[in-house]
Design an enzyme around this catalytic site. Structure first.
Site, PDB file in Angstrom:
ATOM      1  N   HIS A  78       1.512   6.373   0.566  1.00 42.66           N
ATOM      2  CA  HIS A  78       0.704   5.154   0.662  1.00 42.66           C
ATOM      3  C   HIS A  78       1.179   4.266   1.800  1.00 42.66           C
ATOM      4  CE1 HIS A  78      -1.075   6.135  -3.164  1.00 42.66           C
ATOM      5  NE2 HIS A  78       0.087   6.111  -3.768  1.00 42.66           N
ATOM      6  N   HIS A 135       1.670  -2.255   6.305  1.00 43.86           N
ATOM      7  CA  HIS A 135       0.238  -2.038   6.110  1.00 43.86           C
ATOM      8  C   HIS A 135      -0.463  -2.151   7.463  1.00 43.86           C
ATOM      9  CE1 HIS A 135       0.420  -2.516   1.672  1.00 43.86           C
ATOM     10  NE2 HIS A 135       1.399  -3.347   1.947  1.00 43.86           N
ATOM     11  N   HIS A 175       5.804  -6.130   4.503  1.00 40.67           N
ATOM     12  CA  HIS A 175       6.128  -6.795   3.243  1.00 40.67           C
ATOM     13  C   HIS A 175       7.582  -6.557   2.881  1.00 40.67           C
ATOM     14  CE1 HIS A 175       1.648  -6.727   1.864  1.00 40.67           C
ATOM     15  NE2 HIS A 175       1.943  -7.770   2.612  1.00 40.67           N
ATOM     16  N   THR A 185      -0.197  -5.642  -4.236  1.00 38.68           N
ATOM     17  CA  THR A 185      -1.465  -5.287  -3.577  1.00 38.68           C
ATOM     18  C   THR A 185      -1.799  -3.810  -3.770  1.00 38.68           C
ATOM     19  OG1 THR A 185      -0.437  -4.762  -1.439  1.00 38.68           O
ATOM     20  CG2 THR A 185      -1.070  -7.073  -1.823  1.00 38.68           C
ATOM     21  N   THR A 186      -1.039  -3.149  -4.630  1.00 40.19           N
ATOM     22  CA  THR A 186      -1.316  -1.747  -4.975  1.00 40.19           C
ATOM     23  C   THR A 186      -1.309  -1.635  -6.503  1.00 40.19           C
ATOM     24  OG1 THR A 186       1.053  -1.228  -4.875  1.00 40.19           O
ATOM     25  CG2 THR A 186      -0.230  -0.832  -2.883  1.00 40.19           C
TER      26      THR A 186
END
Ligand code: ZN
Length: 259
Positions: free
Chosen positions: A96, A123, A140, A208-209
Site C-alpha cells: 500500500h 502517499h 506521514h 486514512t487506510t
C-alpha cells in the site's frame, strides 16, 4: 472495554508494519485476517466500509481523514516539538505504501502529550489538500502514546529541488509488495525532512487506510518541502496512486497555528 478494543485495533493496524517487522509478515492487512483493499475499483476507497465489518468506520465515521484544510481558526498553538534521533534504514513495501520503520527513542510533543515515533510512509499524490490544492506527495510520521493513541504529522511535498533526505530511501526502495530493505550501515533522521517553519494545521481525524479508526491527533505542517520530479516518480512508480479522497469535515474545528 469497547474503547480499549478499539484502541488496540487502531494500534494494530496503523502499526501494521511494526507487526510485520516483528512477526515477519509482509505487512499486508490480509495477514491478520482482514479484507483486501486497494485504491481503485471494487475494493477502492468508496467501498472500504463494506469490505469487512472491521472497516465499517470507513463509511460510518464522521471524523475521517484526510480532509481539505481550509477555513481554519487561527490559534496560538504550541509548536509541534520534535525530538528525533537517527535510525538504521529499515524500509518495507507493504503493498500500500513505502514505509520506513523507526527504532525506539524518537518522540514528538503535541497538545502537551508526548508520543513515540513508530514509522513514516508516503502517499502520492498528497492526501490532505490545502484550500483545495493537492500536492505531489505527502509523508506521514506516525507516533503512538502508551496504550495506542496515535498522533500523525503530515509533511506536504511539492515538486522542486531534489530532497537529500529522500535519496537514501530511494536508493534502497523495495520495488515489490512484501519486500523489505534493512540497511544497517545507513542512518537516517526524519528531523532532516521537516520544513523550517513550524506552522501547522491541527485537527482530530482518523487513519486514512482501513480500518479508518478515529481519535487520531493530526498535525499537518503548513509549509511544503521540495522533492524533485524524479524523486517523486521514484515513489509513485512503486506505490501508484495511494491517496484516499478528502472526507467531510462535519462538526470538527480546524485550527491553524500562528507561530
Ligand atoms: Zn498515511
Amino acid at each position: 472495554m469497547k474503547l480499549r478494543k478499539r484502541l488496540a485495533m487502531l494500534a494494530m493496524v496503523c502499526a501494521v508494519v511494526m507487526l510485520a517487522a516483528v512477526q515477519g509478515y509482509g505487512g499486508h492487512a490480509a495477514s491478520s485476517g482482514s479484507s483486501h483493499w486497494t485504491y481503485e475499483g471494487e475494493s477502492g476507497p468508496e467501498h472500504w466500509g463494506t469490505l469487512s465489518p472491521q472497516y465499517a468506520t470507513c463509511s460510518t465515521g464522521s471524523n475521517q481523514s484526510p480532509i481539505n484544510l481550509h477555513a481554519a481558526y487561527e490559534a496560538k498553538l504550541d509548536r509541534v516539538a520534535f525530538s528525533y534521533q537517527g535510525t538504521p534504514l529499515n524500509i518495507i513495501n507493504n503493498g500500500h505504501t513505502i514505509q520506513v520503520n523507526y527504532q525506539p527513542g524518537s518522540t514528538v510533543t503535541v497538545d502537551a502529550q508526548t508520543y513515540e515515533l513508530l514509522q513514516f510512509h508516503f502517499h502520492t499524490p498528497s492526501e490532505h489538500k490545502v484550500n483545495g490544492e493537492s500536492f505531489k506527495m505527502e509523508m506521514h510520521l506516525v507516533h503512538k502514546k502508551g496504550e495506542g493513541e496515535l498522533a500523525v504529522v503530515g509533511v506536504l511535498m511539492k515538486e522542486g529541488q531534489a530532497n537529500r533526505f529522500l535519496d537514501a530511501i530511494i536508493q534502497h526502495i523495495p520495488k515489490h509488495a512484501e519486500e523489505r530493505s534493512m540497511v544497517e550501515a545507513v542512518t537516517i533522521n526524519a528531523a532532516d525532512v521537516l520544513p523550517e517553519s513550524g506552522e501547522y494545521f491541527h485537527y482530530y481525524g482518523s487513519l486514512t487506510t482501513p480500518p479508518c479508526s478515529e481519535g487520531v491527533n493530526w498535525s499537518v505542517l503548513k509549509t511544503p518541502v521540495e522533492a524533485s520530479a524524479a524523486q517523486i516518480e521514484a515513489f509513485h512508480s512503486v506505490m501508484g496512486d495511494n491517496a484516499r479522497p478528502v472526507q467531510q469535515v462535519n462538526q470538527r474545528f480546524l485550527l491553524m497555528s500562528t507561530q
